[in-house]
Design a protein around this motif. Structure first.
Motif, PDB file in Angstrom:
ATOM      1  N   ALA B  33       0.838  -1.202   0.000  1.00  0.00           N
ATOM      2  CA  ALA B  33       0.000   0.000   0.000  1.00  0.00           C
ATOM      3  C   ALA B  33       0.873   1.251   0.000  1.00  0.00           C
ATOM      4  CB  ALA B  33      -0.924  -0.014   1.211  1.00  0.00           C
ATOM      5  N   LEU B  34       1.991   1.171   0.716  1.00  0.00           N
ATOM      6  CA  LEU B  34       2.921   2.304   0.740  1.00  0.00           C
ATOM      7  C   LEU B  34       3.546   2.497  -0.644  1.00  0.00           C
ATOM      8  CD1 LEU B  34       4.614   4.420   2.307  1.00  0.00           C
ATOM      9  CD2 LEU B  34       6.199   2.590   2.903  1.00  0.00           C
ATOM     10  N   ALA B  35       3.996   1.375  -1.225  1.00  0.00           N
ATOM     11  CA  ALA B  35       4.615   1.446  -2.552  1.00  0.00           C
ATOM     12  C   ALA B  35       3.614   1.968  -3.581  1.00  0.00           C
ATOM     13  CB  ALA B  35       5.110   0.058  -2.961  1.00  0.00           C
ATOM     14  N   THR B  36       2.356   1.545  -3.464  1.00  0.00           N
ATOM     15  CA  THR B  36       1.321   1.987  -4.410  1.00  0.00           C
ATOM     16  C   THR B  36       1.103   3.486  -4.295  1.00  0.00           C
ATOM     17  OG1 THR B  36       0.259  -0.146  -4.201  1.00  0.00           O
ATOM     18  CG2 THR B  36      -1.068   1.598  -5.143  1.00  0.00           C
ATOM     19  N   LYS B  37       1.053   3.945  -3.064  1.00  0.00           N
ATOM     20  CA  LYS B  37       0.828   5.387  -2.849  1.00  0.00           C
ATOM     21  C   LYS B  37       1.991   6.191  -3.453  1.00  0.00           C
ATOM     22  CE  LYS B  37      -0.774   9.166  -0.818  1.00  0.00           C
ATOM     23  NZ  LYS B  37      -2.077   9.760  -1.013  1.00  0.00           N
ATOM     24  N   LEU B  38       3.226   5.734  -3.178  1.00  0.00           N
ATOM     25  CA  LEU B  38       4.385   6.462  -3.699  1.00  0.00           C
ATOM     26  C   LEU B  38       4.406   6.412  -5.220  1.00  0.00           C
ATOM     27  CD1 LEU B  38       7.120   5.364  -1.134  1.00  0.00           C
ATOM     28  CD2 LEU B  38       5.860   7.509  -1.212  1.00  0.00           C
ATOM     29  N   SER B  39       4.082   5.241  -5.764  1.00  0.00           N
ATOM     30  CA  SER B  39       4.055   5.109  -7.221  1.00  0.00           C
ATOM     31  C   SER B  39       2.990   6.024  -7.818  1.00  0.00           C
ATOM     32  CB  SER B  39       3.747   3.671  -7.629  1.00  0.00           C
ATOM     33  OG  SER B  39       4.748   2.837  -7.145  1.00  0.00           O
ATOM     34  N   ALA B  40       1.843   6.109  -7.141  1.00  0.00           N
ATOM     35  CA  ALA B  40       0.763   6.973  -7.642  1.00  0.00           C
ATOM     36  C   ALA B  40       1.211   8.428  -7.645  1.00  0.00           C
ATOM     37  CB  ALA B  40      -0.484   6.795  -6.774  1.00  0.00           C
ATOM     38  N   LEU B  41       1.958   8.790  -6.608  1.00  0.00           N
ATOM     39  CA  LEU B  41       2.445  10.174  -6.528  1.00  0.00           C
ATOM     40  C   LEU B  41       3.384  10.470  -7.692  1.00  0.00           C
ATOM     41  CD1 LEU B  41       3.199  10.512  -2.704  1.00  0.00           C
ATOM     42  CD2 LEU B  41       1.397  11.660  -3.983  1.00  0.00           C
ATOM     43  N   VAL B  42       4.319   9.562  -7.904  1.00  0.00           N
ATOM     44  CA  VAL B  42       5.292   9.770  -8.973  1.00  0.00           C
ATOM     45  C   VAL B  42       4.597   9.738 -10.341  1.00  0.00           C
ATOM     46  CG1 VAL B  42       7.320   8.784 -10.116  1.00  0.00           C
ATOM     47  CG2 VAL B  42       7.233   8.935  -7.638  1.00  0.00           C
ATOM     48  N   GLU B  43       3.665   8.800 -10.484  1.00  0.00           N
ATOM     49  CA  GLU B  43       2.941   8.670 -11.747  1.00  0.00           C
ATOM     50  C   GLU B  43       2.141   9.941 -12.041  1.00  0.00           C
ATOM     51  OE1 GLU B  43       3.005   6.463 -14.069  1.00  0.00           O
ATOM     52  OE2 GLU B  43       1.358   7.315 -15.236  1.00  0.00           O
ATOM     53  N   SER B  44       1.490  10.470 -11.005  1.00  0.00           N
ATOM     54  CA  SER B  44       0.694  11.682 -11.234  1.00  0.00           C
ATOM     55  C   SER B  44       1.607  12.852 -11.584  1.00  0.00           C
ATOM     56  CB  SER B  44      -0.169  12.005 -10.017  1.00  0.00           C
ATOM     57  OG  SER B  44       0.651  12.221  -8.888  1.00  0.00           O
ATOM     58  N   GLY B  45       2.800  12.875 -10.961  1.00  0.00           N
ATOM     59  CA  GLY B  45       3.763  13.931 -11.304  1.00  0.00           C
ATOM     60  C   GLY B  45       4.202  13.801 -12.748  1.00  0.00           C
ATOM     61  N   SER B  46       4.483  12.565 -13.138  1.00  0.00           N
ATOM     62  CA  SER B  46       4.933  12.321 -14.513  1.00  0.00           C
ATOM     63  C   SER B  46       3.852  12.737 -15.510  1.00  0.00           C
ATOM     64  CB  SER B  46       5.257  10.833 -14.655  1.00  0.00           C
ATOM     65  OG  SER B  46       5.576  10.536 -15.979  1.00  0.00           O
ATOM     66  N   THR B  47       2.599  12.423 -15.174  1.00  0.00           N
ATOM     67  CA  THR B  47       1.481  12.799 -16.052  1.00  0.00           C
ATOM     68  C   THR B  47       1.375  14.318 -16.148  1.00  0.00           C
ATOM     69  OG1 THR B  47       0.358  10.832 -15.287  1.00  0.00           O
ATOM     70  CG2 THR B  47      -0.999  12.445 -16.441  1.00  0.00           C
ATOM     71  N   TYR B  48       1.545  14.958 -15.017  1.00  0.00           N
ATOM     72  CA  TYR B  48       1.424  16.419 -14.985  1.00  0.00           C
ATOM     73  C   TYR B  48       2.465  17.074 -15.909  1.00  0.00           C
ATOM     74  CZ  TYR B  48       1.642  21.205 -13.304  1.00  0.00           C
ATOM     75  OH  TYR B  48       1.656  22.569 -13.244  1.00  0.00           O
ATOM     76  N   PHE B  49       3.670  16.538 -15.900  1.00  0.00           N
ATOM     77  CA  PHE B  49       4.743  17.162 -16.688  1.00  0.00           C
ATOM     78  C   PHE B  49       4.757  16.723 -18.154  1.00  0.00           C
ATOM     79  CE2 PHE B  49       6.645  17.637 -12.395  1.00  0.00           C
ATOM     80  CZ  PHE B  49       6.770  19.013 -12.409  1.00  0.00           C
ATOM     81  N   ARG B  50       3.848  15.807 -18.529  1.00  0.00           N
ATOM     82  CA  ARG B  50       3.922  15.199 -19.857  1.00  0.00           C
ATOM     83  C   ARG B  50       3.704  16.213 -20.984  1.00  0.00           C
ATOM     84  NH1 ARG B  50       1.484   9.749 -19.162  1.00  0.00           N
ATOM     85  NH2 ARG B  50       3.385   9.555 -17.918  1.00  0.00           N
ATOM     86  N   ASP B  51       2.868  17.214 -20.758  1.00  0.00           N
ATOM     87  CA  ASP B  51       2.546  18.148 -21.853  1.00  0.00           C
ATOM     88  C   ASP B  51       3.226  19.501 -21.671  1.00  0.00           C
ATOM     89  OD1 ASP B  51       1.206  18.985 -19.648  1.00  0.00           O
ATOM     90  OD2 ASP B  51      -0.736  19.289 -20.645  1.00  0.00           O
ATOM     91  N   LYS B  52       4.320  19.523 -20.916  1.00  0.00           N
ATOM     92  CA  LYS B  52       4.971  20.820 -20.707  1.00  0.00           C
ATOM     93  C   LYS B  52       6.467  20.662 -20.512  1.00  0.00           C
ATOM     94  CE  LYS B  52       2.088  21.736 -17.317  1.00  0.00           C
ATOM     95  NZ  LYS B  52       1.270  20.634 -16.878  1.00  0.00           N
TER      96      LYS B  52
END
Lengths: 230, 393
Positions: B33-52
């Motif tokens: 659950a901890l790894a999932t949360k951290l991965s979700a954070l990183v994934e959301s960051g990666s998504t955010y930066f994808r178009d900029k």
């Protein structure tokens, strides 16, 4: 008509580096359909070993002599694999042991149902058949009892019901009266004789008990891994 | 029925084994659950930066611009907009909410984000959504107003109309965002001019002497024209404009993805070790159980039970122990995660994310573990010679 025909049965057990026991030294035996045969003899003469081979629990040794052969109801079973021998034990052979050998966690009816389940019957059918078998041995009112809640004589009746539940063609008993008093011994022999007469079941009984051998139609005496007289 | 009877034959031993598995699965569930949360954070960051493309001073990290040693000057925005492929470039300021203690292990750092709402001309694909009140707008420039991220608002119990103190200045809260699982959740968005004033306070005196607050920015967010590759654009920006660094989502992934992968591997390895210990206890229990039941196995084999049947009976017992252990482990893990997240919510530290996938996998894994661990004792038992087994005392 021969139900069992065994030739050249040999069995050697190695009980340590230098301790080799020749339990059977070339036994020939024929048992007719519906016969009730007693195997007697001193301890260590090979009675139980012979019963285990005839009951497909062990295989005879090969090599060092003429090849062994075992024909069971017309079928050569000498070379059968473990799986086939197991299936034949479930479907065609019933066993009664000296120390009853009931599963302590199972009730009487569940113990009796085991061979029927192993022979492929559905659990419900197996339990119903088991209840009938227990009724036949006079234990119809003890279906839900565990072995520890039953006397020695009652446990042996349960063991006999288990041996008969699949209506096997062959019943093998190893010292079936070994742990019974004379009253229970009499009742047990009466039961076995009844099954033998009514169902034409072939029976082989290993025993030290003269009352058992007297109840049988033929007595085989073993000594030093050989049948002395037949 | 028989199976449960066999399992309850030695209640304490079975209970201890099940507990052993449960503890292992508890560790696995919590760590996953901890790894999932951290991965979700990183994934959301990666998504955010994808178009900029994010541009900072050369001494800064585009993904940690709040640690900038030297700010950019605002004229770089016009220079960037001249680079072919750039649609819009907007200044953005990122400051630590608490400059004295910027580090925040296992927690999203709290940021002050300053930008002019609408300056992106519709290119921004921000995940921030208004939960209460409103977002800041161009009309707010010069006003001390703030839009709070979900965790921040919850931590300080603030809503629209409340005042919220940032670095000694009282801001009026105009709105609160919905949770995004990103740093927005712990950020306060303020008008660019207000953030510039705060950045000016942090700027070294040498720079301060030469510039006005209105000339500062800590980064420039660049939106590419349609069809423009962000990597190529970042390269062009670095080639055309001196002393800047341009970062894309690929850089973000390189920076955080591999670190996260190693971190996840470590925490999951620790959890797996716990699970292996649980598995060993199943082997131990089943081995003892088989030894105790040697005679029973002999009886069953003698009266016609096949090897497969004996295997199946024993494997079922081991699998059920694994299943029950898995369910207990999952339940206790879920309680632990719920409690930890409840406690964490008040401080803005929601560390664990228990997903249905983790739950199903944990229980399936523990059942499989029980089965595999029971396999060797079951195999040995099924191979017993019936007569030898009957003689066993």
């Amino acid at each position: 008509m021969a139900f069992l025909k065994a030739r050249n049965l040999r069995k050697t057990y190695r009980l340590g580096r230098d301790n080799v026991v020749q339990a059977l030294r070339g036994v020939d035996v024929t048992v007719e359909v519906g016969e009730m045969v007693a195997i007697v003899g001193p301890s260590g003469s090979g009675k139980s070993t012979l019963m285990h081979i005839l009951g497909l629990l062990h295989s005879p040794d090969r090599g060092d002599g003429p090849p062994p052969s075992l024909v069971f109801d017309g079928k050569d079973v000498t070379e059968l694999r473990d799986r086939e021998r197991t299936r034949m034990r479930a479907e065609r052979i019933g066993f009664v042991f000296q120390s009853f050998n009931l599963v302590s966690t199972l009730t009487a009816v569940e113990n009796v149902a085991l061979p029927a389940e192993y022979a492929g019957r559905r659990r419900k059918t197996a339990l119903a058949t088991a209840a009938e078998a227990l009724d036949m041995v006079g234990m119809g009112d003890r279906l839900g009892h565990r072995p520890m809640e039953l006397s020695g004589g009652q446990q042996q009746r349960v063991a006999i019901a288990r041996a008969l539940v699949t209506e096997p063609a062959l019943l093998l008993a190893d010292e079936p009266t070994g742990n019974l008093d004379s009253e229970n011994t009499g009742e047990l022999l009466e039961l076995l004789r009844h099954c033998n007469a009514e169902r034409r079941q072939t029976m082989i009984l290993v025993t030290h008990d003269p009352r058992v051998s007297e109840a049988c139609s033929r007595v085989l005496t073993m000594q030093d891994g050989m049948i002395r007289e037949g | 029925m028989n199976l449960l009877r066999s399992l309850t034959r030695r209640k304490l031993r079975t209970a201890l084994t099940v507990m052993g598995i449960a503890v292992g699965i508890l560790a696995l569930v919590v760590m996953a659950a901890l790894a999932t949360k951290l991965s979700a954070l990183v994934e959301s960051g990666s998504t955010y930066f994808r178009d900029k493309v994010v541009v900072t001073g050369v001494s800064s990290n585009p993904f940690s611009p709040a640690l900038a040693l030297t700010p950019l000057t605002i004229d770089v925005v016009q220079q960037i907009e001249q680079v072919p492929g750039v649609a819009v470039a907007t200044p953005r300021i990122l400051l630590h909410m608490n400059p004295d203690d910027p580090s925040n292990a296992f927690q999203l750092p709290a940021y002050i984000v300053g930008y002019t709402e609408g300056a992106d001309r519709g290119y921004e694909n921000s995940p921030t959504r208004v939960a209460k009140g409103r977002a800041t707008g161009p009309g707010d420039e010069g006003q001390q107003v703030a839009f709070l991220g979900a965790d921040l608002a919850r931590e300080f119990d603030k809503g629209p109309g409340d005042t919220f103190e940032i670095r000694g200045i009282e801001f009026t809260v105009v709105g609160v965002g919905e949770p995004t699982l990103m740093s927005f959740d712990t950020s306060a968005i303020v008008p660019l001019t207000e953030a510039q004033a705060m950045l000016y306070q942090e700027t070294p005196i040498v720079v301060e002497r030469e510039l006005d607050p209105g000339q500062l920015t800590s980064m420039v967010v660049v939106y590419p024209e349609k069809g423009m590759d962000t990597g190529l654009l970042a390269q062009r920006i670095e080639e055309n404009i001196p002393k800047v660094r341009a970062g894309t989502s690929t850089d973000f992934d390189d920076q955080f993805g591999s670190t996260l992968a190693i971190f996840n591997m470590i925490i999951l390895s620790v959890a797996l070790i716990s699970v292996v210990v649980g598995g060993l206890s199943v082997i131990n229990t089943m081995t003892i159980s088989v030894a105790e039941r040697t005679r029973e196995i002999g009886i069953k084999r003698a009266v016609g039970a096949s090897r497969a049947r004996i295997m199946r009976e024993l494997l079922s017992e081991a699998a059920v122990m694994g299943l029950i252990g898995g369910l207990f482990g999952l339940a206790s893990g879920a309680v632990f995660i719920y409690g930890a997240n409840q406690v964490g919510e008040t401080s803005g530290t929601v560390l664990f994310q228990l997903t249905p996938e983790i739950a199903v996998l944990a229980v399936a894994f523990s059942t499989a573990l029980g089965t595999v661990a029971g396999a060797l004792p079951a195999w040995n038992a099924s191979g017993l010679d019936p007569i030898e087994a009957l003689r066993y005392e």
